[in-house]
Each structure stands twice: as C-alpha cells, then as structure tokens.
Design an enzyme around this catalytic site. Sequence first.
Site, PDB file in Angstrom:
ATOM      1  N   CYS A   8      41.433 120.416  13.037  1.00  0.00           N
ATOM      2  CA  CYS A   8      42.826 120.236  12.610  1.00  0.00           C
ATOM      3  C   CYS A   8      43.643 121.396  13.162  1.00  0.00           C
ATOM      4  CB  CYS A   8      42.943 120.094  11.090  1.00  0.00           C
ATOM      5  SG  CYS A   8      42.411 121.528  10.133  1.00  0.00           S
ATOM      6  N   CYS A  13      42.918 123.215   5.594  1.00  0.00           N
ATOM      7  CA  CYS A  13      43.154 122.065   4.692  1.00  0.00           C
ATOM      8  C   CYS A  13      42.292 120.865   5.076  1.00  0.00           C
ATOM      9  CB  CYS A  13      44.639 121.665   4.705  1.00  0.00           C
ATOM     10  SG  CYS A  13      45.743 122.947   4.077  1.00  0.00           S
ATOM     11  N   ARG A  14      42.608 120.188   6.164  1.00  0.00           N
ATOM     12  CA  ARG A  14      41.969 118.899   6.447  1.00  0.00           C
ATOM     13  C   ARG A  14      40.556 119.017   6.997  1.00  0.00           C
ATOM     14  NH1 ARG A  14      46.801 116.962  10.118  1.00  0.00           N
ATOM     15  NH2 ARG A  14      46.730 119.205  10.488  1.00  0.00           N
TER      16      ARG A  14
HETATM   17  P1  4NP Z   1      45.393 122.059   8.352  1.00  0.00           P
HETATM   18  O1  4NP Z   1      46.791 122.351   7.628  1.00  0.00           O
HETATM   19  O2  4NP Z   1      45.713 121.892   9.830  1.00  0.00           O
HETATM   20  O3  4NP Z   1      44.952 120.768   7.743  1.00  0.00           O
HETATM   21  O4  4NP Z   1      44.487 123.226   8.063  1.00  0.00           O
HETATM   22  C1  4NP Z   1      47.672 123.363   8.031  1.00  0.00           C
HETATM   23  C2  4NP Z   1      47.452 124.648   7.641  1.00  0.00           C
HETATM   24  C3  4NP Z   1      48.322 125.651   8.011  1.00  0.00           C
HETATM   25  C4  4NP Z   1      49.434 125.343   8.772  1.00  0.00           C
HETATM   26  C5  4NP Z   1      49.650 124.034   9.181  1.00  0.00           C
HETATM   27  C6  4NP Z   1      48.760 123.057   8.803  1.00  0.00           C
HETATM   28  N1  4NP Z   1      50.359 126.353   9.128  1.00  0.00           N
HETATM   29  O5  4NP Z   1      51.379 126.040   9.765  1.00  0.00           O
HETATM   30  O6  4NP Z   1      50.139 127.549   8.812  1.00  0.00           O
END
Ligand code: 4NP
Length: 163
Positions: A8, A13-14
């Site tokens: 991701c 998160c994902r």
């Molecule tokens: P992830 O979510 O890609 O599912 O881990 C995010 C976590 C952090 C950020 C964006 C998406 N960020 O912009 O910091």
Amino acid sequence: MIKVLFVCLGNICRSPLAQGLMEMKIDELGLNDQIKVDSCGTSQYHIGEQPDERTLKNALKNGLKLEHQARQFSRKDFRTFDYIVTMDKANMDCVKRLDQTNEFSDKFMLIRDFDPVDKGADVPDPYFGGEEGFQHVYLILQRSVSEFLNQIIKTHGLNVSIS
Ligand code: 4NP
C-alpha cells in the site's frame, strides 16, 4: 516456499492488515511451511513504525493482533516475491514504473481482483477518514484475502489440514 508481498502507500493501514489476515488463515490451514507473507509501502512516510493505532484497534476488535514494522518497497522485492499484490491502482502504477523492463509484470495483481463483491476496485485508503473506514477496509480485505488464498491453494495444489 510461496512468497506474497502486500503493498500500500504507508504500510501502516491496509497492507499490514492484509498480511495479518492472510497469516491467520495460513495458520488455520496448516500452511505455514508453504506460504510466507510480508507487506510494505511505496512511500517513505512511516518507515519503522508499527501499524496505525486505529488499524491495530480495529483488528483487535475483530480478534486479530497485528505486529509489523513498516518498510518501503525495494526493487529487490521483485525477485524475492512470487506475488506482489497492491491495495489500489495508484500503488500498482508505482511498482509497475519501478519494473522498467516489465520483467516482473506477471507477479502483479490487485487484491480486489479477488473480491467477489466489487472485483477490481481499489481498497479505499482509510488514513484520513473516520473509524468506520477501518471496519469497511477490514471487511473488504477479509473476503478478498480469503479468496486470494483459495486461489493460491488451487494454483499450487496445496494440501490443507482440517483441524
Ligand atoms: P496505508 O494508509 O497506505 O493503507 O498505510 C496510509 C497511511 C499513511 C498515509 C497515507 C495512507 N500518509 O499520507 O501518511
């Protein structure tokens, strides 16, 4: 050993949730010696961090304890992993760009290619939203990861143990 990498943006998160769900199912089916799972992010934003508090809390509410330290995708991963599974098209584009000669394109897939409900959609990024977004992502990944694992079991002719 079959090696799977979930990807991701932030790896907080994902993709760590996809990893945790897949590891739980692998454990249940006695496939620990046959499939290894990892996750990473395309960005540098959260390198070294544990999953987001809201992801941890939501996973725990659903009975899943996540343990992962965020890392960034590296070109080395193209060779290490058999399946490079991204959470959305933006991160798919990112890994595709890094594979300049299209040598590894057969390894790339979207996790929601396996979602029986909305095939090929993005897993929405819950980071900037509320709590409900995390449960929404949990349900999407629960069913998509489950179907992805079924597909791997079929493709590789793995024997599962029923306990
Ligand atoms: P992830 O979510 O890609 O599912 O881990 C995010 C976590 C952090 C950020 C964006 C998406 N960020 O912009 O910091």
